[in-house]
Design a protein around this motif. Structure first.
Motif, short mmCIF file in Angstrom:
data_model
loop_
_atom_site.label_atom_id
_atom_site.label_comp_id
_atom_site.label_asym_id
_atom_site.label_seq_id
_atom_site.Cartn_x
_atom_site.Cartn_y
_atom_site.Cartn_z
N LEU A 55 0.83 -1.20 0.00
CA LEU A 55 0.00 0.00 0.00
C LEU A 55 0.87 1.25 0.00
CD1 LEU A 55 -2.82 1.34 0.28
CD2 LEU A 55 -2.47 1.27 2.75
N GLN A 58 2.10 2.69 -3.24
CA GLN A 58 1.24 3.55 -4.05
C GLN A 58 1.53 5.02 -3.78
OE1 GLN A 58 -2.96 2.67 -4.00
NE2 GLN A 58 -2.64 0.45 -4.02
N GLU A 95 -6.57 -7.39 4.26
CA GLU A 95 -5.71 -6.50 3.48
C GLU A 95 -5.78 -5.07 4.02
OE1 GLU A 95 -5.43 -4.79 -1.12
OE2 GLU A 95 -6.62 -6.57 -0.66
N ILE A 97 -5.91 -1.28 3.49
CA ILE A 97 -6.39 -0.48 2.36
C ILE A 97 -6.21 1.02 2.58
CG2 ILE A 97 -8.02 -2.25 1.65
CD1 ILE A 97 -10.25 -0.58 2.98
N ASN A 124 -5.81 2.86 -0.76
CA ASN A 124 -5.78 1.99 -1.94
C ASN A 124 -6.67 2.56 -3.04
OD1 ASN A 124 -6.57 -0.25 -3.79
ND2 ASN A 124 -5.35 -1.49 -2.39
N ASP A 125 -6.13 2.60 -4.26
CA ASP A 125 -6.85 3.18 -5.39
C ASP A 125 -8.25 2.62 -5.56
OD1 ASP A 125 -4.68 4.77 -6.10
OD2 ASP A 125 -3.85 3.27 -7.47
N TYR A 127 -10.37 1.60 -3.47
CA TYR A 127 -11.33 1.89 -2.40
C TYR A 127 -11.66 3.37 -2.31
CZ TYR A 127 -10.60 -2.87 -0.68
OH TYR A 127 -10.55 -4.24 -0.56
#
Length: 223
Positions: A55, A58, A95, A97, A124-125, A127
């Motif tokens: 994560l 990102q 996970e 996020i 996270n992209d 979500y």
């Protein structure tokens, strides 16, 4: 397997989200993040296996961090008592996020008070759109107040200024720049990326460089 939290998770359940100027539609909080399968909690020593480092990738370069390195750094952070890495977990997948870090700086000024810094905010992209960015930032910002910080500061890219303003952060007139010297770059690149806000923001993959203060949200602590 026994798991260890970076800090006491009960602290998050005590936060009053009605104190934040952030507008949640619908209203959510660390205790009730909006979905039964989402959980807001401190980082655990087992989150190496829940994609925490993936994560962070990102957001910026992470590197090839081994499990041993992760656990060593986790133990160092926990022992210091000044790191409040907070995450959002999708418990259906196990996970991570979303994440943000509150770092406590201990000062001699302000009667030996403490200052908070907001770092490493990422969602996270897949979500995005569930207010998770607001949720994780407000969570650690309220946590800073609970811990007695006299102010909370952050650096961000220019395009994110409006977002942080909706959460109570403001630009400080006459002090709206952040300067950096980097030790992980070649000298030529370092000179070009530390010259100013716009240059650093466009050439570095990291967060850059708008200095903000949380003084209208936590006005009793900011001078």
């Amino acid at each position: 397997m026994q798991e260890t939290y970076l800090y006491d998770p009960k602290m998050l359940m005590q936060l009053d989200f009605h104190r934040s100027p952030a507008k949640f539609q619908p209203f959510i909080s660390a205790a009730n993040p909006g979905e039964s399968w989402m959980k807001v909690r401190p980082l655990k020593d087992t989150d190496y296996d829940r994609g925490f480092l993936q994560l962070l990738s990102q957001l910026t370069h992470v590197g090839n961090v081994s499990r041993t390195q992760f656990l060593t750094r986790f133990s160092q952070m926990k022992a210091s008592g000044d790191y409040y890495v907070t995450v959002i977990e999708d418990t259906r997948k196990g996970e991570i996020i979303g994440a943000a870090s509150l770092i406590i700086e201990r000062k001699f000024i302000h009667d030996c008070s403490v200052r908070g810094r907001l770092e490493d905010v990422v969602v996270n992209d897949t979500y995005r759109g569930k207010q998770l960015g607001k949720l994780i930032v407000v969570t650690v910002s309220l946590l800073a107040e609970q811990l007695g910080c006299y102010k909370m500061s952050l650096d961000c890219k220019d395009k994110l200024i409006k977002f942080y303003e909706t959460l109570g952060y403001v630009l400080i007139p006459g002090n709206s720049n952040s300067m950096t010297i980097r030790y992980d770059e070649a000298p030529t690149k370092r000179n070009s990326t530390s010259a100013g806000v716009v240059t650093a923001s466009s050439s570095s993959g990291d967060s850059c460089q708008t200095n903000s203060q949380f003084y209208n949200f936590f006005s009793p602590f900011c001078y």
